[in-house]
Each structure stands twice: as structure tokens, then as C-alpha cells.
Scaffold this motif. Structure first.
Motif, PDB file in Angstrom:
ATOM      1  N   SER A 157       0.801  -1.219   0.000  1.00 32.36           N
ATOM      2  CA  SER A 157       0.000   0.000   0.000  1.00 32.36           C
ATOM      3  C   SER A 157       0.841   1.281   0.000  1.00 32.36           C
ATOM      4  N   ARG A 158       2.080   1.194   0.481  1.00 29.83           N
ATOM      5  CA  ARG A 158       2.898   2.410   0.574  1.00 29.83           C
ATOM      6  C   ARG A 158       4.190   2.384  -0.226  1.00 29.83           C
ATOM      7  N   ARG A 159       4.771   1.200  -0.413  1.00 32.92           N
ATOM      8  CA  ARG A 159       6.114   1.119  -0.996  1.00 32.92           C
ATOM      9  C   ARG A 159       6.160   0.139  -2.164  1.00 32.92           C
ATOM     10  N   ASN A 199       9.176  -2.404  -4.298  1.00 34.46           N
ATOM     11  CA  ASN A 199      10.496  -3.005  -4.175  1.00 34.46           C
ATOM     12  C   ASN A 199      10.758  -3.851  -5.416  1.00 34.46           C
ATOM     13  N   THR A 201      13.899   0.698  -4.626  1.00 35.49           N
ATOM     14  CA  THR A 201      12.734   0.875  -3.765  1.00 35.49           C
ATOM     15  C   THR A 201      12.190   2.284  -3.922  1.00 35.49           C
ATOM     16  N   GLY A 202      10.975   2.494  -3.471  1.00 36.59           N
ATOM     17  CA  GLY A 202      10.373   3.822  -3.514  1.00 36.59           C
ATOM     18  C   GLY A 202       8.952   3.784  -3.005  1.00 36.59           C
ATOM     19  N   GLU A 203       8.288   4.924  -3.136  1.00 32.70           N
ATOM     20  CA  GLU A 203       6.906   5.019  -2.706  1.00 32.70           C
ATOM     21  C   GLU A 203       5.995   4.447  -3.786  1.00 32.70           C
ATOM     22  N   ALA A 204       4.968   3.721  -3.364  1.00 35.73           N
ATOM     23  CA  ALA A 204       4.053   3.058  -4.303  1.00 35.73           C
ATOM     24  C   ALA A 204       3.424   4.045  -5.277  1.00 35.73           C
ATOM     25  N   LYS A 205       3.131   5.245  -4.823  1.00 42.19           N
ATOM     26  CA  LYS A 205       2.504   6.240  -5.689  1.00 42.19           C
ATOM     27  C   LYS A 205       3.423   6.665  -6.840  1.00 42.19           C
ATOM     28  N   ASP A 206       4.724   6.419  -6.706  1.00 45.97           N
ATOM     29  CA  ASP A 206       5.694   6.798  -7.738  1.00 45.97           C
ATOM     30  C   ASP A 206       6.060   5.650  -8.679  1.00 45.97           C
TER      31      ASP A 206
END
Length: 130
Positions: free
Chosen positions: A36-38, A40, A47-52
Motif C-alpha cells: 500500500s505504501r512502498r 520493491n 525501492t520507492g513510494e508506491a505512488k511513484d
């Protein structure tokens, strides 16, 4: 791995799945693991934020030439002209439709989109680089 490349003229018999887009690593194009947030990437460790997360086309087809059957998967922006939008924009549209309809399976494309893709590809002849 065999490095011989060639062209194959074949007709599309069927679309193998209903998920035409996947979250892709911007470095190595592998499928990302999203929560929901990240995100991988298991292959390169990105790695990064899921929205990106960025998205990429992946269309799996069953094809036939005059002699044989082939499973062919087409990746990337070469599919933009067929869908009329980038994979990123189509993913946004799918998310909006799924939210409006209450669909919880985020990997599935809406049935109307699946029908449109089947109409566009099945029975048509293409030249594939393999």
C-alpha cells in the motif's frame, strides 16, 4: 542464451491474460512488488513510494504462422499506438474504473478493455521481432 534474432509474421489466435500492464522497475524493467505504501524490485533492489511506481505494457499472445503455434509476449511502449495512451495513463484509467465499480482485484483489467484488446488483436496478422 541464443542471440539469433529474426522476424516472425504470425496471426494472433488469442490473448493469454487480462492484465496488460504491470508495475515496472525504472532501472531493469522487472515487475515490482507493491504494497500500500512502498515498491520493491527483487532483481536490482530499487525501492520507492508506491505512488511513484511506473507502469509498462505486457501483452501475452498465442500466435500462429503457417506451420507452428507460438507464445509471444510484447512489452513496452511499442503498444502505445494500439492502446492510444501510455501504460501509465491506462493504469490511472483502470484504477478510476475499478474504484467506481468497487472492483478489489487491482490486477484485472475491466471486461470492456479485455474485449477491446481481443477485438484489436485476435485474427490480425503482425510481424514480431523475436
Amino acid at each position: 542464451m541464443n542471440s539469433v534474432r529474426g522476424l516472425l509474421a504470425a496471426s494472433v489466435i488469442s490473448v493469454q491474460n487480462s492484465c496488460f500492464i504491470y508495475p515496472a522497475c525504472q532501472k531493469c524493467f522487472s515487475r515490482l512488488i507493491l504494497d500500500s505504501r512502498r515498491f520493491n524490485c527483487l532483481k536490482c533492489g530499487c525501492t520507492g513510494e508506491a505512488k511513484d511506481a511506473s507502469y509498462r505494457y505486457r501483452l501475452s499472445l498465442k500466435t500462429a504462422d503457417t506451420n507452428d503455434l507460438f507464445d509471444i509476449t510484447v512489452f513496452g511502449s511499442c503498444l502505445d499506438p494500439f492502446f492510444g495512451v501510455t501504460a501509465e495513463n491506462l493504469q490511472r484509467c483502470i484504477q478510476d474504473v475499478n474504484q467506481l465499480s468497487g472492483e478489489t482485484n487491482t490486477d484485472a483489467s475491466p471486461g470492456l478493455l479485455v474485449q477491446a484488446v481481443e477485438t484489436c488483436f485476435i485474427g490480425k496478422r503482425f510481424i514480431f521481432g523475436v
